[in-house]
Motif scaffolding. Structure first.
Motif, PDB file in Angstrom:
ATOM      1  N   THR A 136      -6.192   8.746  -9.884  1.00 60.98           N
ATOM      2  CA  THR A 136      -6.451   9.938  -9.057  1.00 60.98           C
ATOM      3  C   THR A 136      -6.490   9.548  -7.584  1.00 60.98           C
ATOM      4  N   ILE A 137      -6.248  10.531  -6.726  1.00 63.90           N
ATOM      5  CA  ILE A 137      -6.222  10.255  -5.287  1.00 63.90           C
ATOM      6  C   ILE A 137      -7.618   9.885  -4.788  1.00 63.90           C
ATOM      7  N   GLY A 138      -8.657  10.499  -5.394  1.00 68.55           N
ATOM      8  CA  GLY A 138     -10.019  10.115  -5.037  1.00 68.55           C
ATOM      9  C   GLY A 138     -10.316   8.675  -5.413  1.00 68.55           C
ATOM     10  N   GLY A 139      -9.847   8.265  -6.592  1.00 76.32           N
ATOM     11  CA  GLY A 139     -10.034   6.887  -7.033  1.00 76.32           C
ATOM     12  C   GLY A 139      -9.360   5.895  -6.100  1.00 76.32           C
ATOM     13  N   ALA A 140      -8.169   6.263  -5.576  1.00 73.68           N
ATOM     14  CA  ALA A 140      -7.455   5.388  -4.648  1.00 73.68           C
ATOM     15  C   ALA A 140      -8.280   5.146  -3.394  1.00 73.68           C
ATOM     16  N   PHE A 141      -8.932   6.206  -2.893  1.00 75.85           N
ATOM     17  CA  PHE A 141      -9.723   6.040  -1.679  1.00 75.85           C
ATOM     18  C   PHE A 141     -11.062   5.350  -1.952  1.00 75.85           C
ATOM     19  N   PHE A 142     -11.599   5.475  -3.157  1.00 75.71           N
ATOM     20  CA  PHE A 142     -12.754   4.653  -3.528  1.00 75.71           C
ATOM     21  C   PHE A 142     -12.379   3.172  -3.471  1.00 75.71           C
ATOM     22  N   LEU A 143     -11.168   2.855  -3.941  1.00 77.89           N
ATOM     23  CA  LEU A 143     -10.682   1.472  -3.905  1.00 77.89           C
ATOM     24  C   LEU A 143     -10.554   0.974  -2.469  1.00 77.89           C
ATOM     25  N   PHE A 144      -9.970   1.798  -1.599  1.00 79.41           N
ATOM     26  CA  PHE A 144      -9.819   1.418  -0.195  1.00 79.41           C
ATOM     27  C   PHE A 144     -11.182   1.215   0.469  1.00 79.41           C
ATOM     28  N   VAL A 178       0.830  -1.211   0.000  1.00 82.29           N
ATOM     29  CA  VAL A 178       0.000   0.000   0.000  1.00 82.29           C
ATOM     30  C   VAL A 178       0.865   1.262   0.000  1.00 82.29           C
ATOM     31  N   THR A 179       1.836   1.321   0.906  1.00 80.81           N
ATOM     32  CA  THR A 179       2.634   2.545   1.038  1.00 80.81           C
ATOM     33  C   THR A 179       3.613   2.738  -0.119  1.00 80.81           C
ATOM     34  N   MET A 180       4.080   1.646  -0.715  1.00 84.51           N
ATOM     35  CA  MET A 180       5.042   1.765  -1.812  1.00 84.51           C
ATOM     36  C   MET A 180       4.376   2.005  -3.166  1.00 84.51           C
ATOM     37  N   THR A 181       3.045   1.967  -3.190  1.00 87.95           N
ATOM     38  CA  THR A 181       2.346   2.184  -4.463  1.00 87.95           C
ATOM     39  C   THR A 181       1.349   3.340  -4.402  1.00 87.95           C
ATOM     40  N   PHE A 182       1.160   3.949  -3.225  1.00 89.31           N
ATOM     41  CA  PHE A 182       0.094   4.936  -3.074  1.00 89.31           C
ATOM     42  C   PHE A 182       0.257   6.142  -4.003  1.00 89.31           C
ATOM     43  N   LEU A 183       1.452   6.700  -4.077  1.00 91.40           N
ATOM     44  CA  LEU A 183       1.657   7.864  -4.941  1.00 91.40           C
ATOM     45  C   LEU A 183       1.466   7.497  -6.412  1.00 91.40           C
ATOM     46  N   SER A 184       1.994   6.359  -6.803  1.00 92.36           N
ATOM     47  CA  SER A 184       1.828   5.908  -8.191  1.00 92.36           C
ATOM     48  C   SER A 184       0.364   5.598  -8.485  1.00 92.36           C
ATOM     49  N   LEU A 185      -0.326   4.963  -7.526  1.00 90.57           N
ATOM     50  CA  LEU A 185      -1.748   4.662  -7.694  1.00 90.57           C
ATOM     51  C   LEU A 185      -2.565   5.942  -7.822  1.00 90.57           C
ATOM     52  N   SER A 186      -2.225   6.939  -7.010  1.00 88.12           N
ATOM     53  CA  SER A 186      -2.941   8.216  -7.054  1.00 88.12           C
ATOM     54  C   SER A 186      -2.773   8.909  -8.401  1.00 88.12           C
ATOM     55  N   LYS A 187      -1.593   8.785  -8.987  1.00 87.42           N
ATOM     56  CA  LYS A 187      -1.371   9.375 -10.310  1.00 87.42           C
ATOM     57  C   LYS A 187      -2.115   8.599 -11.398  1.00 87.42           C
ATOM     58  N   ALA A 188      -2.258   7.293 -11.206  1.00 89.86           N
ATOM     59  CA  ALA A 188      -2.888   6.454 -12.231  1.00 89.86           C
ATOM     60  C   ALA A 188      -4.408   6.577 -12.221  1.00 89.86           C
TER      61      ALA A 188
END
Length: 468
Positions: free
Chosen positions: A403-411, A391-401
């Motif tokens: 969006t940060i909102g999309g990352a939290f929808f996933l969580f 989670v921590t090693m991919t969060f910034l990359s995931l947010s760019k891929a």
């Protein structure tokens, strides 16, 4: 690391990918300590293993504080990570084994209480050292961690050894003394000692101070019993423990804790000081609500707190994702969405802390039988650290891929799956002794006419004594 990462990136001129690796890699480094903790704690004892963890944490903090470059900083993280791995497994096991059933939930939540207290102090140190020279400030933020590590390494030597470990080594007299000190009554101490001797395969009428124990060759049988040939009860216990660790971390708590300055920046806060102050609020709320959990675990029970916690996390993540998405697509600053984003970060860490936060140390340390406890807890921590690392090693990359909102929808979706898992698989364990625990497990996996309790010759009855 949360606040220090801002200044590390500026000073060492490293990329976002290097930052997320730096922040997340310690979880993978901790696997070394986690994998060694079972054998180490069975060999030298629980408290000396905690002292060893403190030594590693002390050395890691010093190395990070004096890091001249990125590579050396990564080495300091590696040394500290080993200490984290040792401590994460053994602290909860030790407290569970030394606590009476009446207050075990209260006491085994203490590691999480002080982890959150440490996070809060870390956030405060970010502010305290943020005005120093760039090259010095972040090094002070990391190096000051040597102080509590030193206190841990020395202070733990003043506490008694686990009575269950002493029985495993045949030191019944010492175990009896520890139980007399840590039980509510002498009758309870005698009952606890009798239960432990039964679980260890020692005759109940044996009252010698020292019993000669035949050493077993290896701990391979423990791992086989956990993963290859588990009884229905052990199978259920293992699934419950690993699932709890997985969903606790995959719902994104470490992303929020470590990247809170980035989240607040996305929400519209641009000043370094304001971002750090907002992270202090995160640490304060997290610490306050973990204290709430500490005083309610033995009154309300594990299961109700956990289900309420994961439900609150899911709703908070869903709201945070929505507000961040609105901010991301707005042409100008949307103040209500900014306020909502900050508020939902706080409600997320609050609801996490009342259940999912302390539950890994409380629940997982009490459900494994004595023979499997150290290795079973270690297996859970491995899942916990790997999931957190991913989670921590991919969060910034995931947010760019996405969006940060999309990352939290996933969580949020993962948290929903976690609620279903907890509701289906995890039984209540409040008030039961460690030796009685297996009666609550096995029914979910066993056939209707099968026996779910473990009898003589199974996991709880036969203990691999000596070095495991």
């Amino acid at each position: 690391m949360s606040g220090a990462a801002i200044y590390i990136q500026r000073d060492l001129k490293i990329s976002d990918v290097q930052i997320e690796i730096l922040l997340g890699i310690i979880n993978l480094y901790s696997l070394v300590g986690s994998c060694l903790s079972g054998k180490t704690s069975d060999w030298i004892g629980r408290r000396y293993t905690v002292a060893l963890a403190g030594v590693n944490l002390f050395a890691g903090a010093i190395l990070m504080g004096f890091s001249p470059n990125y590579a050396f900083l990564m080495f300091g993280r590696f040394v500290a990570g080993i200490g984290i791995g040792y401590g994460a497994v053994v602290a909860s096991v030790y407290i569970a084994e030394i606590s009476p059933a009446s207050s075990r939930g209260f006491l085994t939540s203490f590691p999480e209480v002080f982890i959150n207290g440490g996070i809060l102090l870390g956030y405060i140190s970010n502010i305290a050292f943020s005005k120093m020279k760039l090259q010095l400030g972040w090094r002070m933020m990391l190096g000051i961690g040597a102080i509590p590590a030193m206190i841990l390494a020395i202070g733990v030597l003043a506490v008694p050894e686990s009575p269950r470990w002493l029985v495993m080594k045949g030191r019944l007299g010492e175990a009896a003394k520890v139980l007399n000190k840590t039980s509510d009554t002498k009758e309870e101490a005698q009952e606890r000692l009798s239960d432990i001797k039964k679980a260890a395969g020692i005759p109940e009428d044996c009252n010698d101070d020292v019993v000669q124990i035949a050493k077993q060759n290896t701990g391979d049988g423990v791992w086989k019993e956990l993963f290859l040939y588990p009884t229905p009860a052990v199978h259920h216990i293992l699934i419950a423990a690993l699932g709890l660790h997985f969903f606790q971390q995959s719902s994104g708590i470490d992303a929020v804790v470590l990247y809170s300055p980035r989240i607040f920046e996305k929400a519209g806060i641009t000043s370094d000081t304001e971002k750090l102050l907002a992270t202090v609020a995160v640490g304060f709320v997290k610490t306050v609500f973990i204290l709430v959990a500490t005083f309610t675990l033995d009154r309300v029970g594990r299961r109700p707190l956990l289900l309420c916690s994961i439900c609150g996390m899911m709703l908070s993540l869903l709201t945070l994702a929505t507000s961040l998405t609105i901010i991301d697509h707005a042409d100008q600053k949307v103040m209500w969405a900014v306020g909502l984003s900050i508020a939902t970060v706080l409600t997320f860490v609050a609801t996490f802390s009342i259940g999912a936060g302390p539950m890994w140390s409380v629940y997982c340390s009490e459900i494994f039988p004595l023979r499997l406890r150290a290795q079973g807890t270690a297996a859970g921590v491995v899942v916990n650290r790997v999931t957190s690392g991913v989670v921590t090693m991919t969060f910034l990359s995931l947010s760019k891929a996405i969006t940060i909102g999309g990352a939290f929808f996933l969580f949020s979706g993962i948290a929903l799956l976690g609620w279903i898992f907890f509701y289906t698989v995890l039984p209540e364990t409040r008030g039961k002794t460690l030796e009685e625990m297996q009666g609550s497990f096995g029914k979910f996996w066993a056939k209707p006419d099968s026996t779910t309790e473990v009898h003589s010759g199974d996991a709880n009855a036969q203990v691999q004594l000596g070095t495991i």
